[in-house]
Motif scaffolding. Structure first.
Motif, PDB file in Angstrom:
ATOM      1  N   GLY A 165      -3.927  -7.224  -4.217  1.00  8.61           N
ATOM      2  CA  GLY A 165      -2.333  -7.630  -2.933  1.00  8.61           C
ATOM      3  C   GLY A 165      -1.059  -7.038  -3.435  1.00  8.61           C
ATOM      4  O   GLY A 165      -1.587  -6.307  -4.449  1.00  8.61           O
ATOM      5  N   PRO A 166      -0.303  -6.601  -2.533  1.00  6.91           N
ATOM      6  CA  PRO A 166       0.419  -6.425  -2.748  1.00  6.91           C
ATOM      7  C   PRO A 166       1.152  -7.129  -4.313  1.00  6.91           C
ATOM      8  O   PRO A 166       1.082  -8.218  -4.517  1.00  6.91           O
ATOM      9  CB  PRO A 166       1.833  -6.827  -2.088  1.00  6.91           C
ATOM     10  CG  PRO A 166       1.504  -7.658  -0.964  1.00  6.91           C
ATOM     11  CD  PRO A 166      -0.604  -7.950  -1.043  1.00  6.91           C
ATOM     12  N   GLY A 167       1.468  -5.817  -4.897  1.00  8.07           N
ATOM     13  CA  GLY A 167       1.805  -5.731  -6.806  1.00  8.07           C
ATOM     14  C   GLY A 167       0.605  -6.707  -7.482  1.00  8.07           C
ATOM     15  O   GLY A 167       1.279  -6.579  -8.969  1.00  8.07           O
ATOM     16  N   GLU A 168      -0.400  -6.822  -7.092  1.00  6.02           N
ATOM     17  CA  GLU A 168      -1.125  -7.320  -7.690  1.00  6.02           C
ATOM     18  C   GLU A 168      -2.349  -5.993  -8.788  1.00  6.02           C
ATOM     19  O   GLU A 168      -2.093  -4.680  -8.197  1.00  6.02           O
ATOM     20  CB  GLU A 168      -2.249  -7.697  -7.406  1.00  6.02           C
ATOM     21  CG  GLU A 168      -1.629  -8.989  -6.773  1.00  6.02           C
ATOM     22  CD  GLU A 168      -2.656 -10.306  -6.252  1.00  6.02           C
ATOM     23  OE1 GLU A 168      -2.641 -11.393  -6.088  1.00  6.02           O
ATOM     24  OE2 GLU A 168      -3.028  -9.257  -4.928  1.00  6.02           O
ATOM     25  N   VAL A 169      -2.947  -6.137  -9.219  1.00  2.14           N
ATOM     26  CA  VAL A 169      -4.024  -4.412  -9.948  1.00  2.14           C
ATOM     27  C   VAL A 169      -5.473  -5.063 -10.455  1.00  2.14           C
ATOM     28  O   VAL A 169      -5.263  -6.145 -10.820  1.00  2.14           O
ATOM     29  CB  VAL A 169      -2.655  -4.567 -11.595  1.00  2.14           C
ATOM     30  CG1 VAL A 169      -3.888  -3.546 -12.426  1.00  2.14           C
ATOM     31  CG2 VAL A 169      -1.630  -4.316 -11.602  1.00  2.14           C
ATOM     32  N   LEU A 170      -5.421  -4.410  -9.505  1.00  2.95           N
ATOM     33  CA  LEU A 170      -7.224  -4.454 -10.093  1.00  2.95           C
ATOM     34  C   LEU A 170      -8.161  -3.535 -11.438  1.00  2.95           C
ATOM     35  O   LEU A 170      -7.776  -2.777 -11.727  1.00  2.95           O
ATOM     36  CB  LEU A 170      -8.324  -3.702  -8.379  1.00  2.95           C
ATOM     37  CG  LEU A 170      -9.175  -3.865  -8.728  1.00  2.95           C
ATOM     38  CD1 LEU A 170     -10.309  -5.737  -8.841  1.00  2.95           C
ATOM     39  CD2 LEU A 170     -10.328  -3.265  -7.755  1.00  2.95           C
ATOM     40  N   VAL A 182      -8.355   0.173 -12.228  1.00  2.00           N
ATOM     41  CA  VAL A 182      -9.486   0.599 -11.443  1.00  2.00           C
ATOM     42  C   VAL A 182      -8.469   1.367  -9.901  1.00  2.00           C
ATOM     43  O   VAL A 182      -8.199   2.042  -9.872  1.00  2.00           O
ATOM     44  CB  VAL A 182     -10.303  -0.772 -10.598  1.00  2.00           C
ATOM     45  CG1 VAL A 182     -10.655   0.163  -9.522  1.00  2.00           C
ATOM     46  CG2 VAL A 182     -10.980  -0.220 -11.719  1.00  2.00           C
ATOM     47  N   ALA A 183      -7.250  -0.356  -9.583  1.00  2.00           N
ATOM     48  CA  ALA A 183      -5.913   0.258  -9.051  1.00  2.00           C
ATOM     49  C   ALA A 183      -5.476  -0.215  -8.909  1.00  2.00           C
ATOM     50  O   ALA A 183      -5.144  -1.680  -9.583  1.00  2.00           O
ATOM     51  CB  ALA A 183      -7.124  -0.155  -7.241  1.00  2.00           C
ATOM     52  N   SER A 184      -4.078   0.253  -8.711  1.00  2.00           N
ATOM     53  CA  SER A 184      -2.640  -0.221  -9.133  1.00  2.00           C
ATOM     54  C   SER A 184      -1.226  -1.088  -7.754  1.00  2.00           C
ATOM     55  O   SER A 184      -1.377   0.603  -7.306  1.00  2.00           O
ATOM     56  CB  SER A 184      -1.870  -0.288 -10.239  1.00  2.00           C
ATOM     57  OG  SER A 184      -0.517  -0.877 -11.241  1.00  2.00           O
ATOM     58  N   ASN A 185      -1.015  -1.752  -7.693  1.00  2.00           N
ATOM     59  CA  ASN A 185       0.121  -2.027  -5.990  1.00  2.00           C
ATOM     60  C   ASN A 185       1.409  -2.632  -7.161  1.00  2.00           C
ATOM     61  O   ASN A 185       2.094  -3.175  -6.623  1.00  2.00           O
ATOM     62  CB  ASN A 185      -0.300  -2.714  -5.119  1.00  2.00           C
ATOM     63  CG  ASN A 185      -1.502  -2.282  -4.458  1.00  2.00           C
ATOM     64  OD1 ASN A 185      -1.958  -1.220  -4.281  1.00  2.00           O
ATOM     65  ND2 ASN A 185      -1.940  -3.349  -3.968  1.00  2.00           N
ATOM     66  N   ASP A 186       1.480  -1.694  -8.543  1.00  2.00           N
ATOM     67  CA  ASP A 186       2.460  -2.365  -9.109  1.00  2.00           C
ATOM     68  C   ASP A 186       2.892  -0.623  -9.778  1.00  2.00           C
ATOM     69  O   ASP A 186       2.030  -0.326 -10.673  1.00  2.00           O
ATOM     70  CB  ASP A 186       2.088  -3.389 -10.277  1.00  2.00           C
ATOM     71  CG  ASP A 186       3.795  -4.060 -11.277  1.00  2.00           C
ATOM     72  OD1 ASP A 186       3.907  -4.672 -10.516  1.00  2.00           O
ATOM     73  OD2 ASP A 186       3.439  -2.911 -12.581  1.00  2.00           O
ATOM     74  N   ALA A 187       4.221  -0.828 -10.328  1.00  2.00           N
ATOM     75  CA  ALA A 187       4.228   0.643 -10.906  1.00  2.00           C
ATOM     76  C   ALA A 187       4.127   0.797 -12.006  1.00  2.00           C
ATOM     77  O   ALA A 187       3.626   1.631 -12.381  1.00  2.00           O
ATOM     78  CB  ALA A 187       5.837   0.753 -10.227  1.00  2.00           C
ATOM     79  N   GLY A 188       4.209  -0.612 -12.789  1.00  2.00           N
ATOM     80  CA  GLY A 188       3.935  -0.388 -14.535  1.00  2.00           C
ATOM     81  C   GLY A 188       3.155  -0.216 -14.634  1.00  2.00           C
ATOM     82  O   GLY A 188       2.144  -0.146 -16.410  1.00  2.00           O
ATOM     83  N   PHE A 189       1.331  -0.034 -13.890  1.00  2.00           N
ATOM     84  CA  PHE A 189       0.573   0.187 -14.095  1.00  2.00           C
ATOM     85  C   PHE A 189      -0.599   1.223 -13.499  1.00  2.00           C
ATOM     86  O   PHE A 189       0.180   1.408 -11.999  1.00  2.00           O
ATOM     87  CB  PHE A 189      -0.619  -0.808 -14.010  1.00  2.00           C
ATOM     88  CG  PHE A 189      -0.342  -2.490 -15.146  1.00  2.00           C
ATOM     89  CD1 PHE A 189      -0.450  -2.234 -16.581  1.00  2.00           C
ATOM     90  CD2 PHE A 189       0.576  -3.217 -14.315  1.00  2.00           C
ATOM     91  CE1 PHE A 189      -0.135  -3.267 -17.524  1.00  2.00           C
ATOM     92  CE2 PHE A 189       1.262  -4.461 -15.847  1.00  2.00           C
ATOM     93  CZ  PHE A 189       1.029  -4.370 -16.884  1.00  2.00           C
ATOM     94  N   PRO A 223       0.733  -8.602 -12.541  1.00  2.00           N
ATOM     95  CA  PRO A 223       1.448  -8.056 -13.625  1.00  2.00           C
ATOM     96  C   PRO A 223       2.494  -9.425 -14.505  1.00  2.00           C
ATOM     97  O   PRO A 223       2.839  -9.857 -13.626  1.00  2.00           O
ATOM     98  CB  PRO A 223       2.179  -6.735 -13.625  1.00  2.00           C
ATOM     99  CG  PRO A 223       2.338  -6.651 -12.175  1.00  2.00           C
ATOM    100  CD  PRO A 223       0.749  -7.276 -11.612  1.00  2.00           C
ATOM    101  N   PRO A 224       3.323  -8.941 -15.186  1.00  2.00           N
ATOM    102  CA  PRO A 224       4.848 -10.196 -15.755  1.00  2.00           C
ATOM    103  C   PRO A 224       5.881 -10.140 -14.684  1.00  2.00           C
ATOM    104  O   PRO A 224       5.587  -9.180 -14.177  1.00  2.00           O
ATOM    105  CB  PRO A 224       5.280  -8.947 -17.208  1.00  2.00           C
ATOM    106  CG  PRO A 224       3.811  -8.175 -17.277  1.00  2.00           C
ATOM    107  CD  PRO A 224       3.266  -7.918 -16.375  1.00  2.00           C
ATOM    108  N   PRO A 225       6.145 -10.663 -14.729  1.00  3.36           N
ATOM    109  CA  PRO A 225       6.312 -12.438 -15.629  1.00  3.36           C
ATOM    110  C   PRO A 225       5.550 -13.390 -14.915  1.00  3.36           C
ATOM    111  O   PRO A 225       5.312 -14.535 -15.717  1.00  3.36           O
ATOM    112  CB  PRO A 225       7.357 -12.866 -15.400  1.00  3.36           C
ATOM    113  CG  PRO A 225       7.326 -12.910 -14.151  1.00  3.36           C
ATOM    114  CD  PRO A 225       7.223 -11.517 -13.773  1.00  3.36           C
ATOM    115  N   ALA A 226       3.563 -13.044 -14.830  1.00  2.55           N
ATOM    116  CA  ALA A 226       2.956 -14.456 -14.417  1.00  2.55           C
ATOM    117  C   ALA A 226       2.497 -14.688 -16.261  1.00  2.55           C
ATOM    118  O   ALA A 226       2.495 -13.545 -16.299  1.00  2.55           O
ATOM    119  CB  ALA A 226       1.870 -13.410 -13.396  1.00  2.55           C
ATOM    120  N   ARG A 227       1.929 -14.960 -16.343  1.00  4.69           N
ATOM    121  CA  ARG A 227       1.341 -15.522 -17.231  1.00  4.69           C
ATOM    122  C   ARG A 227      -0.330 -15.836 -17.098  1.00  4.69           C
ATOM    123  O   ARG A 227      -0.278 -16.701 -16.041  1.00  4.69           O
ATOM    124  CB  ARG A 227       1.549 -16.950 -17.945  1.00  4.69           C
ATOM    125  CG  ARG A 227       3.402 -16.568 -18.535  1.00  4.69           C
ATOM    126  CD  ARG A 227       3.834 -17.593 -19.330  1.00  4.69           C
ATOM    127  NE  ARG A 227       3.671 -17.236 -21.039  1.00  4.69           N
ATOM    128  CZ  ARG A 227       3.245 -16.539 -21.627  1.00  4.69           C
ATOM    129  NH1 ARG A 227       4.645 -14.991 -21.268  1.00  4.69           N
ATOM    130  NH2 ARG A 227       2.751 -16.482 -22.491  1.00  4.69           N
TER     131      ARG A 227
END
Ligand SMILES: NC(=O)c1ccc[n+]([C@@H]2O[C@H](COP(=O)([O-])OP(=O)(O)OC[C@H]3O[C@@H](n4cnc5c(N)ncnc54)[C@H](OP(=O)(O)O)[C@@H]3O)[C@@H](O)[C@H]2O)c1
Length: 336
Positions: free
Chosen positions: A33-38, A79-86, A106-110
């Motif tokens: 989803g938005p901001g998430e990374v697969l 595989v796919a990223s909706n976050d600029a850091g990855f 991605p961070p700050p999620a834990r």
């Protein structure tokens, strides 16, 4: 459709887990989803804390629900990223669980998704010396054990992921190292491969005598990974001002009744310090642990020892095997 193979908690174990406590299932590969990374998991870490997650009772971690994917850290490819850091192709440490694909935040999620540098250390080392076992050995021994050159340390589960590293670090710090492990083959491995000065088989009939003989000057640090009868044998050998660092209690995780503790009279007389710790409470020390472990690995001062099982579907077998002592070094599943 791309299939996501997954291993779920099917049933809460009674005592030692069995293969029937797990369920193999398939689902479609998830969409980030938005901001998430697969991510696609390459290597899955199997750790004793997962046994605690299978129980319903209160602990320092939230238990798994029945039907949930088994929890675990992985080394994975983005595989796919909706976050600029990855970006696709990055190698990451992920809370990827026992499955092929995971959607992570991605961070700050834990726990945080983190890029790993495979030039600094090979991918699997980020689950060993550069990961949870490494941080545990580093903080437990160097911060809490107060190692002093010439003193004697005893390490239980000496040939496991944490124990293999504690033994090597203690040797680096100039201690006499005595391991405790199950069976002659493991004890030989602990001495010949891991560099322990001696290793004592806790399954042998003469265990207590052999431990006493291996520690003629007593024990200054007990790095306790096991508890139960092993701790009972260590206890009367503890020197004045000894430190007992309780990292874990392998002998007690599958008990249905609590194990009685050792006699506190000796603790009082010998001014023993006993300290339990959970590594996540020492998060501020982890960057330093990673940095130093990387340096020691590159200088050849420590080595990584791995026990790799190929195939996600074999994760339950590898996990049960680790709880029963079949692993030599860090237990890892190569997922694909
Ligand atoms: N405090 C923390 O934050 C933290 C973090 C990570 C790990 N830990 C703890 O560190 C310890 C080691 O973890 P690890 O990942 O390195 O696992 P490991 O030592 O690689 O694997 C577990 C080992 O436990 C030993 N064992 C099992 N049942 C036993 C029994 N009844 N008596 C004696 N030994 C027994 C087995 O070795 P043998 O063949 O020698 O029996 C087995 O190989 C665990 O207690 C774990 O909970 C603590």
């Amino acid at each position: 459709m791309v299939v996501n193979r997954r291993i779920l908690l099917k049933r809460r174990p009674k005592g030692m887990p069995t293969p029937e406590d797990f369920e193999f299932a398939e689902a479609p590969m998830p969409d980030p989803g938005p901001g998430e990374v697969l991510v696609r998991n390459r290597f899955l870490s199997l750790d004793p804390y997962m046994r605690g997650l299978m129980d319903a009772g209160k602990s320092y971690l939230t238990p798994l629900e029945l039907g949930q994917v088994m929890d675990g850290a992985t080394i994975a490819d983005v595989v796919a990223s909706n976050d600029a850091g990855f970006a696709a192709g990055d190698t990451v440490w992920a809370p990827g669980r026992w499955q092929d694909y995971a959607v992570c935040k991605p961070p700050p999620a834990r726990p945080p998704l983190r890029k790993v540098d495979t030039k600094l250390a090979p991918a699997t080392a980020w689950l060993g010396p550069m990961g949870l076992p490494g941080w545990t050995a580093y903080v437990g021994l160097l911060d809490l054990g107060e190692p002093r050159s010439g003193q004697t340390i005893v390490v239980s589960s000496a040939a496991g992921a944490v124990g293999a590293l504690v033994g090597q670090l203690a040797k680096l710090k100039g201690l006499r190292t005595v391991g405790i492990a199950g069976g002659p083959e493991k004890c030989a491995y602990a001495v010949e491969a891991l560099g322990y000065d001696e290793c004592i088989d806790y399954k042998a009939a003469n265990f207590r005598d052999a431990l006493r003989k291996a520690c003629p000057d007593g024990i200054d640090i007990d790095f306790e990974n096991v508890g139960g009868d092993v701790l009972e044998a260590v206890w009367p050998l503890l020197n004045m001002n000894a430190r007992v660092v309780v990292s874990g209690l392998m002998a007690q995780y599958n008990l249905t009744k609590p194990h009685p503790g050792p006699d506190l009279t000796w603790l009082l007389k010998q001014r023993v310090t006993i300290r339990g710790f959970i590594i996540t409470d020492h998060a501020a020390r982890i960057p330093q642990a990673i940095g130093e472990m990387a340096r020691w690995l590159s200088e050849g001062k420590i080595k990584t020892y791995e026990d790799i099982t190929v195939g996600l579907e074999r994760a339950p077998e590898a996990f049960i095997g680790m709880l029963q002592g079949k692993n030599f070094g860090k237990t890892i599943v190569q997922v694909a």
